[in-house]
Design an enzyme around this catalytic site. Structure first.
Site, PDB file in Angstrom:
ATOM      1  CG  ASP A   1     -41.770  39.116  14.349  1.00 32.66           C
ATOM      2  OD1 ASP A   1     -40.635  38.786  13.969  1.00 32.66           O
ATOM      3  OD2 ASP A   1     -42.818  38.707  13.810  1.00 32.66           O
TER       4      ASP A   1
ATOM      5  CG  ASP B   1     -41.807  40.182  10.464  1.00 34.33           C
ATOM      6  OD1 ASP B   1     -40.616  39.900  10.685  1.00 34.33           O
ATOM      7  OD2 ASP B   1     -42.767  39.515  10.898  1.00 34.33           O
ATOM      8  CD  GLU B   2     -37.496  39.585  13.341  1.00 32.69           C
ATOM      9  OE1 GLU B   2     -37.043  39.294  14.448  1.00 32.69           O
ATOM     10  OE2 GLU B   2     -37.845  38.746  12.497  1.00 32.69           O
TER      11      GLU B   2
HETATM   12  N1  DCP Z   1     -40.296  34.629   5.528  1.00 34.33           N
HETATM   13  C1  DCP Z   1     -39.959  33.870   4.418  1.00 34.33           C
HETATM   14  N2  DCP Z   1     -39.427  32.619   4.559  1.00 34.33           N
HETATM   15  C2  DCP Z   1     -39.218  32.101   5.801  1.00 34.33           C
HETATM   16  C3  DCP Z   1     -39.541  32.864   6.934  1.00 34.33           C
HETATM   17  C4  DCP Z   1     -40.085  34.127   6.761  1.00 34.33           C
HETATM   18  O1  DCP Z   1     -40.145  34.336   3.285  1.00 34.33           O
HETATM   19  N3  DCP Z   1     -38.699  30.870   5.932  1.00 34.33           N
HETATM   20  C5  DCP Z   1     -40.925  35.944   5.339  1.00 34.33           C
HETATM   21  C6  DCP Z   1     -42.423  35.776   5.347  1.00 34.33           C
HETATM   22  C7  DCP Z   1     -42.831  36.223   6.707  1.00 34.33           C
HETATM   23  C8  DCP Z   1     -41.806  37.280   7.025  1.00 34.33           C
HETATM   24  O2  DCP Z   1     -40.614  36.848   6.386  1.00 34.33           O
HETATM   25  O3  DCP Z   1     -44.163  36.734   6.734  1.00 34.33           O
HETATM   26  C9  DCP Z   1     -41.575  37.455   8.505  1.00 34.33           C
HETATM   27  O4  DCP Z   1     -41.041  36.281   9.068  1.00 34.33           O
HETATM   28  P1  DCP Z   1     -41.451  35.772  10.505  1.00 34.33           P
HETATM   29  O5  DCP Z   1     -40.471  34.729  10.883  1.00 34.33           O
HETATM   30  O6  DCP Z   1     -41.610  36.932  11.430  1.00 34.33           O
HETATM   31  O7  DCP Z   1     -42.832  35.031  10.264  1.00 34.33           O
HETATM   32  P2  DCP Z   1     -44.306  35.597  10.203  1.00 34.33           P
HETATM   33  O8  DCP Z   1     -44.347  37.060  10.453  1.00 34.33           O
HETATM   34  O9  DCP Z   1     -44.913  35.146   8.926  1.00 34.33           O
HETATM   35  O10 DCP Z   1     -45.016  34.807  11.362  1.00 34.33           O
HETATM   36  P3  DCP Z   1     -44.872  35.026  12.953  1.00 34.33           P
HETATM   37  O11 DCP Z   1     -46.235  35.384  13.417  1.00 34.33           O
HETATM   38  O12 DCP Z   1     -44.423  33.720  13.487  1.00 34.33           O
HETATM   39  O13 DCP Z   1     -43.863  36.119  13.175  1.00 34.33           O
HETATM   40 MG    MG Z   2     -43.371  37.872  12.087  1.00 34.23          MG
HETATM   41 MG    MG Z   3     -39.917  38.185  11.939  1.00 32.29          MG
END
Ligand code: DCP
Ligand code: MG
Ligand code: MG
Length: 359
Positions: free
Chosen positions: A8, A103-104
């Protein structure tokens, strides 16, 4: 035994913005809609998280917690591009890749482990390759099942690598809060908590009948997961080639208004699916079955791609009207779309980088 990775990206949207604009590196960055427009935080850089900023938080709140954060509107096309690149790096390692979101993904590396490579080394080299080729960090969890790999990837973010060795599953899970368990939503977590069950270990130790009485099949399932028993396989998803919906009538229909109404309803369903999958297509297809079971399709290819229910029902409706002659009656109607192009970014979001300090 399986060996599964869950990979991720760290602060995905925010990290991409920092990658594309070096001025943003090491700074608190939040990606999402503006506070004035009642936007929410989609992604917060780890610098912003130090101030308590989190995903799904109203932008207004983020602004209060971290007034000097830099807000940027989402650029979905760019995130999709990076996503495709990381998935192809994953697929270079193994064809058994199951993307969960942009992203994962889960990767089944069992056959690579069989070649005498250690799961931890496979994960470390994957992280290096992503960093080297994309300039971004991923966190990876390594375990013998999907559910544990996913929990593990989140344990040591950012740039984490957490390995749960075979045999350690139960001990790894035991101290974690119940809401970390797959399939435990806020409601179930609350009910469990009211019964004094706070950790995954508590569920593992519960009497199975007790769980079954209160939570039915789900209770038994939760306990299995809590014990580290998860046999679910990495599902390789085929690329979506078409999206469709159809319905069979209890009684054949011949009335044009009634049939057009059905086309409208099916178009709505197809449009919802397209939106969820972020797809739009140039070929609209109508499927028909006559009362004598003759089945055929009619299609129209447009000069541009469509996604909305209005567009779909208009074009599918035209195809239908051309078939309404004589005393034809229909048993089945279907609406479909193919010839995909990726849909444009959300029109609510600015397409260009936009900087706006909060101060
Ligand atoms: N996303 C979004 N709204 C949310 C959660 C996520 O639009 N409530 C989008 C933005 C994030 C992407 O999906 O960048 C990936 O979600 P992740 O939960 O993997 O979060 P991040 O990658 O941003 O952070 P982390 O480092 O915790 O994985
Ligand atoms: Mg992420
Ligand atoms: Mg994610």
């Amino acid at each position: 035994m399986r060996h599964i990775l869950h990979a991720d990206f760290d602060a995905f949207y925010a990290s991409v913005e920092q990658l594309d604009n070096p001025e943003l590196r090491d700074k608190p960055v939040v990606v999402g809609g503006s506070a004035e427009g009642r936007g929410v935080v989609a992604s917060a850089s780890y610098e912003a998280r130090e101030f308590g900023v989190r995903s799904a938080m109203p932008m207004r709140t983020a602004q209060r917690l971290c007034p000097h954060a830099i807000r940027i509107g989402a650029r979905f096309d760019r995130y999709r591009e990076i996503s495709q690149r990381v998935m192809s790096i994953f697929r270079d390692l193994t064809p058994l890749v199951e993307p969960l979101s942009l992203d994962e993904a889960y990767l089944d590396v069992t056959s690579i482990v069989a070649e005498n490579r250690r799961p931890a080394d496979i994960a470390a080299s994957l992280k290096r390759r992503v960093k080297h080729e994309l300039g971004l960090t991923i966190s990876v969890g390594v375990a013998t099942s999907k559910s544990i790999a996913k929990i593990a990837s989140d344990m040591d973010k950012p740039d984490g690598l957490t390995v749960v060795a075979p045999g350690d599953e139960k001990a790894f899970l035991a101290p974690l809060p119940i809401r970390d368990l797959w399939g435990v939503g806020p409601k179930t977590a609350e009910r469990l908590s009211s019964e004094g069950i706070e950790t995954i270990g508590d569920i593992a130790q519960q009497d199975e009948d007790w769980l079954r009485e209160r939570f039915g099949k789900h209770g038994a399932q939760m306990q299995k997961l809590a014990l580290g028993q998860d046999n679910s396989t990495v599902e390789v998803r085929r690329e979506t080639k078409s999206v469709s919906a159809e319905t069979t009538f209890a009684q054949d229909i011949g009335e044009p208004e009634a049939l057009l109404e059905v086309v409208n309803r099916l178009s709505q369903r197809v449009a919802n699916q397209l939106r969820r999958k972020q797809l739009q297509g140039r070929t609209v297809k109508l499927k028909l079955r006559l009362s004598d079971f003759t089945t055929f399709t009619r299609q129209k290819t447009l000069p541009y791609a469509v996604q909305s229910a209005d567009d779909l029902s208009q074009f599918a409706g035209e195809l239908l009207r051309a078939e309404l002659y004589g005393r034809r009656r229909f048993r089945l109607v279907g609406v479909g779309v193919s010839g995909f192009e990726q849909s444009e970014a959300d029109p609510e979001e600015p397409r260009q980088l936009r900087f706006s300090g909060f101060g």
